[in-house]
Design an enzyme around this catalytic site. Structure first.
Site, PDB file in Angstrom:
ATOM      1  N   ASP A 229       0.831  -1.203   0.000  1.00  0.00           N
ATOM      2  CA  ASP A 229       0.000   0.000   0.000  1.00  0.00           C
ATOM      3  C   ASP A 229       0.873   1.263   0.000  1.00  0.00           C
ATOM      4  OD1 ASP A 229      -2.843   0.902   0.457  1.00  0.00           O
ATOM      5  OD2 ASP A 229      -1.900   1.902   2.162  1.00  0.00           O
TER       6      ASP A 229
ATOM      7  N   GLU B 218       1.676  -0.564  -5.008  1.00  0.00           N
ATOM      8  CA  GLU B 218       0.668   0.441  -5.289  1.00  0.00           C
ATOM      9  C   GLU B 218       1.385   1.780  -5.206  1.00  0.00           C
ATOM     10  OE1 GLU B 218      -3.267   2.767  -3.836  1.00  0.00           O
ATOM     11  OE2 GLU B 218      -1.582   2.387  -2.538  1.00  0.00           O
TER      12      GLU B 218
END
Ligand code: GLC
Ligand code: MG
Length: 558
Positions: A220, A282
């Site tokens: 993330d 990401e």
């Protein structure tokens, strides 16, 4: 667990592991399947539905976070990286899910959230009661405020969800104290990645899940961990979903050089395990060459291709992004990835029903311009068939195989995304793509769970999208996906190479293996390539066998 990671010894060249051509299905645990009827999807629910993923024909699943969390950002605020939130089940349920997936030949990727913890993490609790300058505070980014009494935030950074990126805490004397940085919600304090203890902790977290058998991590906000040391002011508002423009200076909080050392360390840990475990970034970083630096041979394996997701639905824009993406990753020997939907963006069946080239909304609600649903679905099906014919790895988001639209008329009272409140009710946020998915048309909560409870309201029209209405129904979006994934595997489309045949203003066409792919973006129908026979199509051909507007076909020599 020390095996022989043979790929470390091979000379540099294009990567060849399972992941280079995999289709990876994103499961959003809250909204996939609810086993206990509390209205929130859970791990046993996922385990019970694994056969769906086998039948669909994907290679792996990626699970959004299921860790203990106050759920200030739907679980992207992690309070304990080594456990499961009771909402979703137990560690034993996670083990059963991993084993169930593996026994079906599916790999499992879990989400790792290293940029920030939850404010409920024990480290943050310790930081709050510790003094300024203490080791406890040094795990986060605490600073004194500006102005005579420190009442101004340390800099002008904005949170991605709106509002200031700093929150002031109360000191031990009960008076206003220091400020802490949170690039996202105030419940998500940013970690200080210059602190060796933080680095060591995450190496341990990686090992914890690798030892439990996971096949990789989706990382993330991978571009955010290191901040420019001076925390210099930066006037721009944040927009998570838009990449960095090429001609603007690099923001002091994103894509700093130091992040790459972190991923090199992580890669060494993963390479110590057998069976090619992977890291996927990401990272909202542009241009493609800059993103490719995250997937150099000794760093991550893949990075989400958001430039592709954001590209306009025109032949030139699609051609440009596809060629740029392939060139950028080829240059570092990594596979390209493709993605059209996820839990942060308007579902592509709705996004593509908005005016081409218009501003991309962060959520759609009552009173907003509504997408053209039929056009959106038609283009979404064409886009998906184009994507699944491209070499590399493709990411699918749960429900897109049903052609699910965004919930674009959700009552604002039902919204849960912190974006809605933090933006002062100007950005609706991401709830519309996170609605629990429909399995059975006539069951309570459309079969999401045993009751009619659903943490976000499901639109009344969703019966027609339910899996049981689409399975074995010729022409359904589900059957379109299933056939495409089978053919993709049979024809080894994930391996390429891709050879362009047409890249004009109206038609894109390329050859990949034994198949020719054609998408018609123009206003008029175009003939099938001469001497070819149809293998798959995103919509029926017209009466004289031509390819209509907004349709993709896969053909082979007759
Ligand atoms: C990532 C996640 C998003 C989350 C944010 C903060 O962008 O995909 O859902 O809100 O990080 O963790
Ligand atoms: Mg539940």
């Amino acid at each position: 667990m020390n095996s022989n990671p043979t790929h470390q010894d091979t000379p540099a060249g294009p990567a060849t592991g399972w992941w280079t051509r995999a289709t990876i299905y994103q499961v959003y645990p809250r909204s996939f399947a609810d086993s206990d009827g509390d209205g929130i999807g859970d791990l046993p629910g996922i385990t019970a539905r694994l056969d769906h993923l086998v039948e669909l024909g994907v290679d792996a699943l990626w699970l959004s976070p299921f860790y203990p969390s106050p759920q200030a950002d739907a679980g992207y605020d992690v309070a304990d990286y080594r456990d499961v939130d009771p909402l979703f089940g137990t560690l034993a349920d996670a083990d059963r899910l991993i084993a169930g997936a593996h026994s079906r030949g599916l790999r499992v990727i879990v989400d790792l959230v290293p940029n920030h913890t939850s404010s409920a993490h024990e480290w943050f609790a310790a930081a709050l009661v510790a003094a300024p300058g203490s080791p406890e505070r040094d795990r986060y980014v605490f600073r004194d405020g500006r102005g005579p009494d420190g009442a101004q935030p340390p800099n002008d950074w904005q949170s991605v969800f709106g509002g200031p990126a700093w929150t002031r805490v109360t000191g031990a004397d009960g008076r206003p104290g220091q400020w802490y940085l949170h690039l996202f919600d105030s419940g998500q304090p940013d970690l200080n990645w210059d602190n060796p203890e933080v680095r060591e902790e995450f190496l341990e977290v990686l090992r914890f899940w690798l030892d439990r058998g996971v096949d990789g991590f989706r990382v993330d906000v991978a571009h955010g961990l290191i901040k420019q040391a001076d925390l210099a002011d930066w006037q721009e508002p944040q927009e998570i979903l838009s990449g960095q423009e090429i001609d603007k200076p690099r923001p002091p909080m994103w894509d700093q050089e130091g992040v790459h050392d972190i991923y090199r360390d992580w890669r060494r840990v993963l390479d110590g395990y057998p069976d090619e475990r992977i890291l996927v970034a990401e990272a909202w970083v542009e241009p493609a060459e800059r993103l490719a630096r995250y997937v150099r041979p000794d760093e991550m394996h893949q990075a989400f291709n958001f430039e592709y997701l954001l590209a306009a639905w025109t032949a030139p824009a699609q051609y440009a992004v596809i060629t740029r993406s392939l060139e950028a990753t080829d240059a570092v020997g990594a596979p390209t990835t493709w993605v059209l939907s996820n839990h942060d963006v308007v579902r592509h069946a709705s996004r593509l029903g908005l005016p081409v080239g218009g501003k991309r909304p962060n959520g759609i609600g009552i009173g907003d311009p509504q997408p053209d649903a039929a056009l959106g679905l038609r283009r979404a099906r064409a886009a998906t068939l184009l994507m699944l014919a491209l070499p590399g790895s493709a990411y699918l988001y749960q429900g897109e195989e049903l052609g699910l639209p965004e919930h674009t008329t959700m009552p604002d009272e039902a919204r849960q995304d912190p974006t809605w409140a933090r933006s002062g009710h100007t950005e609706r946020g991401r709830d519309g793509c996170r609605v629990p998915i429909p399995w059975e048309a006539d069951a309570p909560s459309y079969g999401f769970g045993p009751t009619d409870a659903s943490w976000l309201p499901q639109p009344s029209l969703w019966a027609e999208y339910a899996l049981d209405r689409q399975r074995d129904t010729p022409g359904s979006t589900y059957e379109l996906y299933r056939t495409a994934l089978r053919l993709r595997r049979e024809h080894r489309l994930g391996e390429g190479p891709l050879e362009w045949l047409a890249s004009g203003d109206e038609v894109l066409s390329f050859r990949n293996g034994g198949l020719t792919v054609l998408t018609n973006f123009g206003d008029a129908a175009v003939p099938l390539p001469a001497g070819s026979e149809l293998v798959h199509a995103s919509a029926p051909l017209d009466a004289d066998g031509a390819v209509p507007t907004d349709v993709t076909v896969w053909v082979r020599p007759a």
